[in-house]
Design a protein around this motif. Structure first.
Motif, mmCIF file in Angstrom:
data_model
loop_
_atom_site.group_PDB
_atom_site.id
_atom_site.type_symbol
_atom_site.label_atom_id
_atom_site.label_comp_id
_atom_site.label_asym_id
_atom_site.label_seq_id
_atom_site.Cartn_x
_atom_site.Cartn_y
_atom_site.Cartn_z
ATOM 1 N N GLY A 110 37.771 -31.141 -6.749
ATOM 2 C CA GLY A 110 36.458 -30.512 -6.809
ATOM 3 C C GLY A 110 35.933 -30.032 -5.481
ATOM 4 N N TYR A 111 36.828 -29.883 -4.486
ATOM 5 C CA TYR A 111 36.420 -29.475 -3.151
ATOM 6 C C TYR A 111 37.015 -28.117 -2.779
ATOM 7 C CZ TYR A 111 35.514 -34.521 -2.616
ATOM 8 O OH TYR A 111 35.075 -35.808 -2.764
ATOM 9 N N ASN A 112 36.361 -27.468 -1.853
ATOM 10 C CA ASN A 112 36.891 -26.242 -1.260
ATOM 11 C C ASN A 112 37.846 -26.648 -0.133
ATOM 12 O OD1 ASN A 112 37.412 -23.878 0.126
ATOM 13 N ND2 ASN A 112 35.274 -23.228 0.230
ATOM 14 N N PRO A 113 39.124 -26.311 -0.217
ATOM 15 C CA PRO A 113 40.066 -26.732 0.825
ATOM 16 C C PRO A 113 39.806 -26.110 2.187
ATOM 17 C CG PRO A 113 41.127 -25.234 -0.728
ATOM 18 C CD PRO A 113 39.795 -25.596 -1.315
ATOM 19 N N ARG A 114 38.961 -25.073 2.246
ATOM 20 C CA ARG A 114 38.608 -24.455 3.517
ATOM 21 C C ARG A 114 37.193 -24.825 3.962
ATOM 22 N NH1 ARG A 114 41.574 -21.280 6.009
ATOM 23 N NH2 ARG A 114 39.842 -20.159 7.003
ATOM 24 N N ALA A 115 36.667 -25.897 3.405
ATOM 25 C CA ALA A 115 35.333 -26.359 3.797
ATOM 26 C C ALA A 115 35.318 -26.754 5.269
ATOM 27 C CB ALA A 115 34.920 -27.545 2.933
ATOM 28 N N THR A 116 34.207 -26.505 5.922
ATOM 29 C CA THR A 116 34.068 -26.833 7.333
ATOM 30 C C THR A 116 33.266 -28.126 7.513
ATOM 31 O OG1 THR A 116 32.164 -25.372 7.441
ATOM 32 C CG2 THR A 116 34.275 -24.459 8.117
ATOM 33 N N ARG A 117 33.265 -28.624 8.731
ATOM 34 C CA ARG A 117 32.538 -29.853 9.052
ATOM 35 C C ARG A 117 31.074 -29.731 8.623
ATOM 36 N NH1 ARG A 117 33.851 -33.695 13.767
ATOM 37 N NH2 ARG A 117 32.095 -35.137 13.796
ATOM 38 N N GLY A 118 30.570 -30.779 7.992
ATOM 39 C CA GLY A 118 29.213 -30.773 7.479
ATOM 40 C C GLY A 118 29.132 -30.469 6.001
ATOM 41 N N THR A 119 30.269 -30.079 5.417
ATOM 42 C CA THR A 119 30.353 -29.749 3.993
ATOM 43 C C THR A 119 31.299 -30.723 3.313
ATOM 44 O OG1 THR A 119 30.067 -27.410 4.554
ATOM 45 C CG2 THR A 119 30.876 -27.918 2.338
ATOM 46 N N ALA A 120 30.954 -31.182 2.119
ATOM 47 C CA ALA A 120 31.795 -32.139 1.400
ATOM 48 C C ALA A 120 33.220 -31.611 1.239
ATOM 49 C CB ALA A 120 31.190 -32.410 0.017
ATOM 50 N N PRO A 121 34.221 -32.468 1.469
ATOM 51 C CA PRO A 121 34.136 -33.901 1.792
ATOM 52 C C PRO A 121 34.169 -34.178 3.294
ATOM 53 C CG PRO A 121 36.401 -33.346 1.368
ATOM 54 C CD PRO A 121 35.633 -32.054 1.221
ATOM 55 N N PHE A 122 33.951 -33.117 4.103
ATOM 56 C CA PHE A 122 34.069 -33.243 5.562
ATOM 57 C C PHE A 122 32.690 -33.338 6.227
ATOM 58 C CE2 PHE A 122 37.651 -30.479 4.104
ATOM 59 C CZ PHE A 122 38.649 -31.430 4.223
ATOM 60 N N GLN A 123 31.811 -34.152 5.659
ATOM 61 C CA GLN A 123 30.441 -34.243 6.179
ATOM 62 C C GLN A 123 30.407 -34.671 7.647
ATOM 63 O OE1 GLN A 123 31.394 -35.350 3.170
ATOM 64 N NE2 GLN A 123 29.773 -35.167 1.650
ATOM 65 N N THR A 124 31.312 -35.552 8.043
ATOM 66 C CA THR A 124 31.278 -36.101 9.411
ATOM 67 C C THR A 124 32.610 -35.921 10.137
ATOM 68 O OG1 THR A 124 31.895 -38.310 8.609
ATOM 69 C CG2 THR A 124 29.545 -37.816 8.775
ATOM 70 N N CYS A 125 33.397 -34.958 9.716
ATOM 71 C CA CYS A 125 34.716 -34.800 10.336
ATOM 72 C C CYS A 125 35.189 -33.351 10.261
ATOM 73 C CB CYS A 125 35.746 -35.702 9.660
ATOM 74 S SG CYS A 125 35.989 -35.342 7.901
ATOM 75 N N ASP A 126 36.199 -33.051 11.034
ATOM 76 C CA ASP A 126 36.839 -31.743 10.969
ATOM 77 C C ASP A 126 37.845 -31.717 9.824
ATOM 78 O OD1 ASP A 126 35.447 -30.724 13.203
ATOM 79 O OD2 ASP A 126 36.860 -31.685 14.564
ATOM 80 N N ASN A 127 38.144 -30.534 9.339
ATOM 81 C CA ASN A 127 39.044 -30.342 8.205
ATOM 82 C C ASN A 127 40.492 -30.362 8.698
ATOM 83 O OD1 ASN A 127 40.640 -29.285 6.124
ATOM 84 N ND2 ASN A 127 39.039 -27.890 5.407
ATOM 85 N N THR A 128 41.221 -31.415 8.350
ATOM 86 C CA THR A 128 42.612 -31.557 8.774
ATOM 87 C C THR A 128 43.469 -30.391 8.298
ATOM 88 O OG1 THR A 128 42.379 -33.969 8.660
ATOM 89 C CG2 THR A 128 44.615 -33.085 8.739
ATOM 90 N N LEU A 129 43.185 -29.887 7.094
ATOM 91 C CA LEU A 129 43.981 -28.784 6.549
ATOM 92 C C LEU A 129 43.851 -27.537 7.408
ATOM 93 C CD1 LEU A 129 43.428 -30.758 4.068
ATOM 94 C CD2 LEU A 129 43.807 -28.745 2.631
ATOM 95 N N LEU A 130 42.620 -27.224 7.822
ATOM 96 C CA LEU A 130 42.415 -26.043 8.653
ATOM 97 C C LEU A 130 43.076 -26.220 10.020
ATOM 98 C CD1 LEU A 130 38.685 -25.084 7.931
ATOM 99 C CD2 LEU A 130 40.766 -24.059 6.984
ATOM 100 N N LEU A 131 43.041 -27.428 10.558
ATOM 101 C CA LEU A 131 43.684 -27.688 11.845
ATOM 102 C C LEU A 131 45.199 -27.534 11.738
ATOM 103 C CD1 LEU A 131 41.575 -30.786 12.942
ATOM 104 C CD2 LEU A 131 41.486 -28.486 13.937
ATOM 105 N N ALA A 132 45.769 -28.025 10.648
ATOM 106 C CA ALA A 132 47.207 -27.853 10.436
ATOM 107 C C ALA A 132 47.555 -26.387 10.218
ATOM 108 C CB ALA A 132 47.668 -28.700 9.247
ATOM 109 N N GLU A 133 46.696 -25.678 9.508
ATOM 110 C CA GLU A 133 46.894 -24.239 9.336
ATOM 111 C C GLU A 133 46.856 -23.543 10.694
ATOM 112 O OE1 GLU A 133 45.216 -21.283 6.065
ATOM 113 O OE2 GLU A 133 43.742 -21.590 7.652
ATOM 114 N N GLY A 134 45.977 -23.999 11.581
ATOM 115 C CA GLY A 134 45.900 -23.436 12.924
ATOM 116 C C GLY A 134 47.172 -23.623 13.721
ATOM 117 N N HIS A 135 47.918 -24.666 13.413
ATOM 118 C CA HIS A 135 49.222 -24.903 14.028
ATOM 119 C C HIS A 135 50.331 -24.110 13.334
ATOM 120 C CE1 HIS A 135 48.620 -27.590 17.276
ATOM 121 N NE2 HIS A 135 48.476 -28.723 16.620
ATOM 122 N N GLY A 136 49.980 -23.378 12.271
ATOM 123 C CA GLY A 136 50.976 -22.606 11.540
ATOM 124 C C GLY A 136 51.791 -23.413 10.554
ATOM 125 N N VAL A 137 51.307 -24.621 10.197
ATOM 126 C CA VAL A 137 52.062 -25.492 9.293
ATOM 127 C C VAL A 137 52.069 -24.933 7.877
ATOM 128 C CG1 VAL A 137 52.185 -27.801 8.278
ATOM 129 C CG2 VAL A 137 51.647 -27.530 10.707
#
Length: 374
Positions: free
Chosen positions: A323-350
């Motif tokens: 029920g989440y947006n996989p591209r959600a940013t910090r401050g948005t559920a479920p990443f209310q208090t953290c950075d989005n690991t998926l976006l960071l991995a995407e940034g590495h080209g994973v």
């Protein structure tokens, strides 16, 4: 809002962030419904692997290392339930994977995990969790187990470098099992995480870093081969460096926020140790956190299995199912208090988080939808 309308919403271009990387790889993801561990998980998993192009081409004549999710001590339980019904990967899924990999021609299958606060045999932890280790051994003659929380069965640690522009460390010293393999599999649980929002195939790999080097009581100059703690001081809070035998943090002291540090470390690790197959156990799980130590967790039964050949794509689909947006940013559920690991991995080209580029096979996302925040 209907399920179909909701899917259309989360696949629309997200606001206030960069567009998905167009050259990040994407791969198909398979979803299957599985209401209970008493169902024929082997048959369901076999169908899913066929939908992904077949297991044989991935594992035949190869060594396969499977990172399990056995976070926390087996004595820590939710309402007295077996850990596999809440926050551990279920042994029936482990056994099914071992059998199918053996049937597909794998040379050996090594199940690994950095067991909580110990360097003892992984089999002992499994037994304490109520697993039938003998049954797992019988699934395939080439089954092995190793606790990767320290040196284990190896003679040296393997140094795996982050390919380009590391976030936290230039390289990570890991147990040999993560290098001495042809195929690496992350077998995770479909659940939330108090620090990282979700813990799926990517976050599962935070557990590859050994506490002997990155633990609270790791050695200062050399690894402590009898680790008895977690990784809060080094990984979560940055209050100390890992053992000097390993590459040191690039910007030590610059950031002590676990919601920044852990997602960035995970993205580094999965870039350094690529995942070839992600398998996510969503038959029974918990919501609201990753283990019994989190307040407000709930037992949930999504009744799902998810698998894919790219971990970012697999986690993106898994998040959509939750029920989440996989591209959600910090401050948005479920990443209310953290950075989005998926976006960071995407940034590495994973891999790609763009649901429009990910082909879902088997059950559609809207049919599998199980909202974790409901």
């Amino acid at each position: 809002m209907t399920r179909r309308e909701w899917i259309a919403t989360i696949t629309a271009a997200p606001l206030l962030q960069a567009a998905p990387l167009p050259d990040a790889p994407a791969a198909p993801v398979s979803i299957a419904k599985c209401a209970s561990y008493d169902e024929d998980i082997t048959a369901k998993l076999a169908t899913m692997f066929d939908q992904l192009g077949g297991l044989e081409r991935l594992v035949r004549n190869k060594t396969v290392t499977v990172k399990l999710n056995m976070t926390g001590a087996p004595s820590q339980r939710v309402r007295g339930m077996a850990p596999a019904l809440t926050h551990y990967t279920h042994p029936k899924l482990v056994g099914a994977a071992a059998y199918l990999m053996g049937r597909a021609g794998a040379k050996r299958v090594n199940f690994v995990e950095s067991a909580w606060a110990t360097a003892g045999p992984l089999e002992d932890v499994m037994l304490d969790a109520g697993w039938n280790v003998r049954s797992l051994h019988s699934a395939f003659t080439g089954v092995e187990f190793e606790n990767t929380n320290a040196l284990g069965k190896g003679k040296r640690y393997s140094r795996l470098k982050v390919p380009e522009n590391p976030y936290m460390y230039p390289a990570y010293d890991l147990n040999h099992a993560y290098e001495d393999t042809d195929v690496f599999v992350s077998m995770a649980k479909l659940k939330n995480h108090a620090t990282c929002g979700v813990t799926l195939s990517l976050k599962n790999c935070f557990g590859t870093i050994p506490a002997s080097i990155y633990g609270d009581n790791a050695g200062v100059d050399e690894p402590n081969e009898s680790p008895a703690s977690g990784r809060s001081a080094v990984g979560h809070e940055g209050r100390r460096q890992p053992s000097k035998s390993a590459p040191q943090e690039l910007h030590f002291g610059a950031n002590h926020d676990p919601g920044y540090r852990v997602p960035h470390i995970v993205a580094d690790v999965v870039a350094a140790r690529p995942i070839h197959l992600a398998i996510i156990d969503g038959v029974e799980s918990i919501a609201g956190g990753e283990g019994p130590w989190n307040r407000g967790i709930r037992v949930v039964k999504p009744g799902l299995l998810i698998a894919g050949l790219n971990p970012v794509s697999t986690d993106a689909v898994s998040m959509a199912v939750m029920g989440y947006n996989p591209r959600a940013t910090r401050g948005t559920a479920p990443f209310q208090t953290c950075d989005n690991t998926l976006l960071l991995a995407e940034g590495h080209g994973v891999g790609s988080t763009d649901l429009k580029r990910i082909e879902v096979r088997g059950v559609a996302i809207e049919q599998a939808l199980y909202r974790y925040d409901s």
